[in-house]
Design a protein around this motif. Structure first.
Motif, short mmCIF file in Angstrom:
data_model
loop_
_atom_site.label_atom_id
_atom_site.label_comp_id
_atom_site.label_asym_id
_atom_site.label_seq_id
_atom_site.Cartn_x
_atom_site.Cartn_y
_atom_site.Cartn_z
N ILE A 1 12.04 -9.98 3.37
CA ILE A 1 10.63 -8.74 2.48
C ILE A 1 10.04 -9.88 1.83
O ILE A 1 9.74 -10.83 1.69
CB ILE A 1 11.73 -8.32 1.23
N SER A 2 8.58 -9.45 2.00
CA SER A 2 7.73 -10.05 1.13
C SER A 2 7.05 -9.11 0.67
O SER A 2 6.50 -8.43 0.91
CB SER A 2 6.32 -11.09 2.34
N LEU A 3 6.70 -9.65 -0.51
CA LEU A 3 5.73 -8.79 -1.93
C LEU A 3 4.71 -9.77 -2.45
O LEU A 3 4.82 -11.24 -2.16
CB LEU A 3 6.83 -8.47 -3.31
N GLU A 4 3.46 -9.41 -1.87
CA GLU A 4 2.73 -9.38 -2.91
C GLU A 4 2.06 -9.35 -3.58
O GLU A 4 2.30 -7.53 -4.33
CB GLU A 4 1.03 -9.60 -1.46
N ARG A 5 1.54 -10.17 -5.19
CA ARG A 5 0.77 -9.48 -6.12
C ARG A 5 -0.90 -8.04 -5.83
O ARG A 5 -1.47 -8.30 -4.84
CB ARG A 5 -0.36 -10.75 -6.60
N GLY A 6 -0.45 -7.05 -6.85
CA GLY A 6 -0.88 -6.28 -6.71
C GLY A 6 -0.76 -5.11 -5.79
O GLY A 6 -1.80 -4.59 -5.25
N ARG A 7 -0.02 -5.79 -5.29
CA ARG A 7 0.80 -4.65 -4.21
C ARG A 7 2.23 -3.85 -4.10
O ARG A 7 2.53 -4.93 -5.04
CB ARG A 7 1.30 -5.20 -2.97
N ILE A 8 1.91 -2.64 -3.83
CA ILE A 8 3.66 -1.92 -3.74
C ILE A 8 4.09 -1.58 -2.26
O ILE A 8 3.33 -1.14 -1.28
CB ILE A 8 3.38 -0.21 -3.86
N THR A 9 5.62 -3.09 -2.07
CA THR A 9 6.26 -2.34 -0.94
C THR A 9 7.06 -1.46 -0.56
O THR A 9 7.89 -1.30 -2.15
CB THR A 9 6.29 -4.00 -0.25
N ALA A 10 6.93 -0.44 0.35
CA ALA A 10 7.76 0.31 -0.07
C ALA A 10 9.28 -0.61 0.84
O ALA A 10 8.61 -1.03 2.25
CB ALA A 10 7.46 1.52 0.91
N LEU A 11 9.86 0.04 0.71
CA LEU A 11 11.21 -0.27 1.50
C LEU A 11 12.37 1.19 1.32
O LEU A 11 13.23 1.37 0.87
CB LEU A 11 13.05 -1.42 1.18
N VAL A 12 11.84 1.95 2.75
CA VAL A 12 12.85 3.04 2.67
C VAL A 12 13.74 3.63 3.97
O VAL A 12 14.04 2.75 5.23
CB VAL A 12 11.59 4.31 3.81
N GLY A 13 15.00 3.91 3.66
CA GLY A 13 15.68 3.66 4.44
C GLY A 13 16.74 5.51 4.05
O GLY A 13 16.35 5.92 2.74
N GLU A 14 17.51 6.11 4.75
CA GLU A 14 18.81 6.92 4.72
C GLU A 14 19.79 6.55 4.03
O GLU A 14 19.53 4.99 3.49
CB GLU A 14 18.75 7.81 5.64
N THR A 15 20.82 6.91 3.04
CA THR A 15 21.83 7.34 2.60
C THR A 15 22.87 5.63 3.84
O THR A 15 22.76 6.35 4.83
CB THR A 15 22.64 7.64 2.22
N GLY A 16 23.09 4.78 2.85
CA GLY A 16 23.98 3.74 3.72
C GLY A 16 23.13 2.59 4.55
O GLY A 16 23.44 1.84 5.28
N SER A 17 21.51 2.97 3.60
CA SER A 17 21.11 2.14 5.49
C SER A 17 20.41 0.36 5.23
O SER A 17 20.66 -0.81 5.60
CB SER A 17 19.53 2.47 5.44
N GLY A 18 21.35 -0.03 3.52
CA GLY A 18 21.25 -0.82 3.02
C GLY A 18 20.49 -1.20 2.66
O GLY A 18 20.13 -3.16 1.16
#
Lengths: 273, 342
Positions: B43-60
């Protein structure tokens, strides 16, 4: 007048409460205010609104479990408000419900078979081989193998539990099934399966649905007509294509604009610019 | 509108990631053994940015977020992976050092503000408490700062709100208050786990606007954990799609939603019920994601995939570049069998 499955006219639902020290101050809150609609056989009315809009109260009034403070509800031509105990029982055969959370709407200790058999035993007095055959038939209708009859809810996925809840709801061949957010607790990929199942059952069995949802995308897929509820009142009512495609009411437009669709990438980013 | 006393960081040119995690593995106790539920996530997060982590139930997805701030439940552990916060390696820090970082440099907001806020403490106390604890502010300074924060977050009648208890606020107001608690110490990173799932759509839109505004204004780096691709589409710049404990596709939001590569991503997009058209029947993904942990080898999506070939059932594919800044883990569409497009 017409052969509508359910006709709601001028419905008002008020809840009384007592507030203050020792509950000395009685009050009441009007959850549903002058709501009218009807649902034709084999068709679906989508009832849309946000929390507190009164949509669940409308459903409960139809099922005879919320106070009808004014107005009238005719279910299969019979007045729900003035039904005596025997008539209520009869009405329960004709109007059933599917809830949002299959996890809590199913008895965790009861097998799938017994869950589906319950309304058949209590409302239709079915027994023995006929009962078993009907349970198997219902499982098949909702896309579950007969072997599922001996399982308990814990052994099922969320989507399978909702299939069981649907099988129980259609067991007595009701003319109306009230679906209260039936897909809201499910994953997207499972949601679509359940929506397709409800649509298929309607075309095979001719059931009418009162489909309650805050999800306009889901409503578009299942409903023929839509009523938009806001603070207990219907603000817009009509064919689904008209209401969701070319909304006339301000609130309906706000609701549609707020839906996070994947077609408007950066929609909320643009909203700020 | 008043500005906070906190330094306002404008949106910056993305440089070094604000937070970077590599090879995260999270295991959950299952009887006597440990079972991996996050299997090597970056996972990499940058300043001023929204990073989405999308998944269904149990995806982790939630376990991944919790592992980043060392808040995993007792039955879970991070067994591998490095986490860097700016230039600092934080994966080896002890619990005391991590608790200093949480709330100070990294904050988190949760799905249900009703349970995330303490019901017996006033909103004012809950916002000023981290300021006193982490920034050493006295009561006066903390309250002044809390007032400004509430104004910024659009809460009405600020003085009254500060004296209120969570149950006296509506769901939307509670989520604003929770965001205020999270932003109290002006963190660099905000982890938001389904922050709008419990809210009505019109309120959800307001909260997403608010989140976006704060990101732009403060240069926050946000990880938005959500099951809803629509929510990701509205506010995120980048999207990671998670399935079976792995990130199976990642890239800019326009790529992921406009030209998705992975069959899972495409299937997921296909079965979203649309407001503008009726589709009968709705496209579906067969089966469900709950059996994913019983698959011994190969791509975890293979049993539900219409395109699976032999190799998919034997060897798990790695993420490969399929476009500029866009990667997908699929033998058929991103692997040698299909040929990487770039």
């Amino acid at each position: 007048m017409s052969a509508a499955v359910v006709t709601v006219s001028g419905l008002v639902v008020e809840y009384r409460y007592r507030a203050g020290i020792l509950g000395m101050t009685p009050g009441s809150v009007r959850a549903v205010d002058d709501v009218s609609f009807e649902i034709q056989p084999g068709s679906t009315l989508g009832l849309v609104g946000e929390s507190g809009s009164g949509k669940t109260s409308v459903a409960r009034a139809i099922l005879g479990i919320a106070p009808i403070s004014a107005g009238r509800i005719l279910l299969q031509g019979r007045d729900v408000g003035s039904a005596d105990a025997r008539e209520r029982r009869e009405l329960r055969r004709h109007a059933q419900m599917v809830f949002q959370q299959p996890t809590t709407s199913l008895d965790p200790r009861m097998t799938v078979g017994n869950t589906i058999a319950e309304p058949l035993v209590h409302l239709l007095a079915m027994r023995g081989a006929a009962l078993r055959a009907r349970v198997t038939e219902l499982l098949e209708l909702v896309g579950l193998e007969p072997g599922y009859a001996s399982r308990i809810p814990r052994q099922l996925s969320g989507g399978q539990r909702q299939r069981v809840a649907i099988a129980r709801a259609i067991a007595t061949s009701p003319s109306l099934v009230v679906c209260d957010e039936p897909t809201s607790s499910l994953d997207v990929s499972v949601q679509a399966q359940i929506i397709n199942l409800l649509v298929r059952l309607q075309s095979e069995l001719g059931i009418s649905y009162l489909f309650i949802s805050h999800d306009l995308g889901t409503v578009r897929q299942v409903a023929d007509t839509v009523a938009v509820l806001h603070r207990g009142r219907i603000v817009e009512h009509g064919a689904v294509d008209a209401v969701l495609g070319a909304p006339r009411d301000e609130y309906t437009r706000t609701l549609i604009a707020a839906v996070p669709t994947i077609d408007r990438i950066g929609g909320r980013r643009a909203a700020l610019a | 509108m008043a500005t906070a006393t906190a330094p306002i960081r404008g949106p910056s040119v993305p440089s070094a990631p604000a937070l970077q995690a590599e090879g995260l593995v999270v295991e959950v106790r299952s009887g006597a053994t440990w079972r991996a539920v996050v299997r090597g996530a970056d996972i990499s997060l940058e300043r001023g940015r929204i990073t989405a982590l999308v998944g269904e139930t149990g995806s982790g997805k939630t376990m991944t977020a919790l592992a980043l701030i060392d808040l995993l439940p007792l039955s879970a552990r991070r067994s591998a992976g490095r986490i860097r916060l700016g230039a600092d390696e934080i994966s080896g820090l002890g619990s005391r050092a991590m608790s200093r970082i949480r709330g100070d440099r990294i904050s988190m907001i949760f799905q249900d503000p009703a349970t995330a806020l303490n019901p017996v403490l006033t909103i004012g106390f809950q916002i000023t408490e981290p300021m006193r604890a982490h920034l050493g502010l006295d009561d006066r300074a903390a309250v002044a700062r809390a007032r400004e924060l509430l104004v910024q977050l659009g809460l009405p009648d600020v003085d009254r709100t500060l004296r209120r208890f969570p149950h006296e606020l509506s769901g939307g107001m509670r989520q604003r208050a929770l965001i205020a608690v999270a932003l109290a110490c002006d963190p660099e990173i905000l982890l938001a786990d389904e922050p709008t799932t419990a809210l009505d759509v019109t309120v959800q839109a307001q909260i997403l606007d608010l989140l976006r505004e704060q990101v732009d204004r403060r240069g926050l780096a946000v990880l938005l954990v959500t099951h809803d691709l629509g929510v990701a589409a509205q506010v995120a710049e980048r999207v990671n799609v998670m399935y079976g404990g792995r990130i199976v596709e990642r890239g800019p939001v326009e790529q992921i939603l406009g030209s998705p590569n992975h069959p899972y991503t495409r299937g997921l997009i296909g079965c979203i019920p649309r407001v503008d058209t009726r589709m009968r029947p709705l496209p579906t993904l067969p089966g469900n994601a709950q059996g994913v942990w019983d698959i011994p080898a190969g791509c975890r999506f293979a049993p539900r995939c219409a395109h699976a070939i032999d190799v998919c059932r034997v060897t798990e594919p790695e993420l490969r570049q399929v476009g500029a800044d866009h990667a997908s883990a699929c033998w058929v569409f991103a692997g040698s069998a299909g040929g990487a497009r770039e």
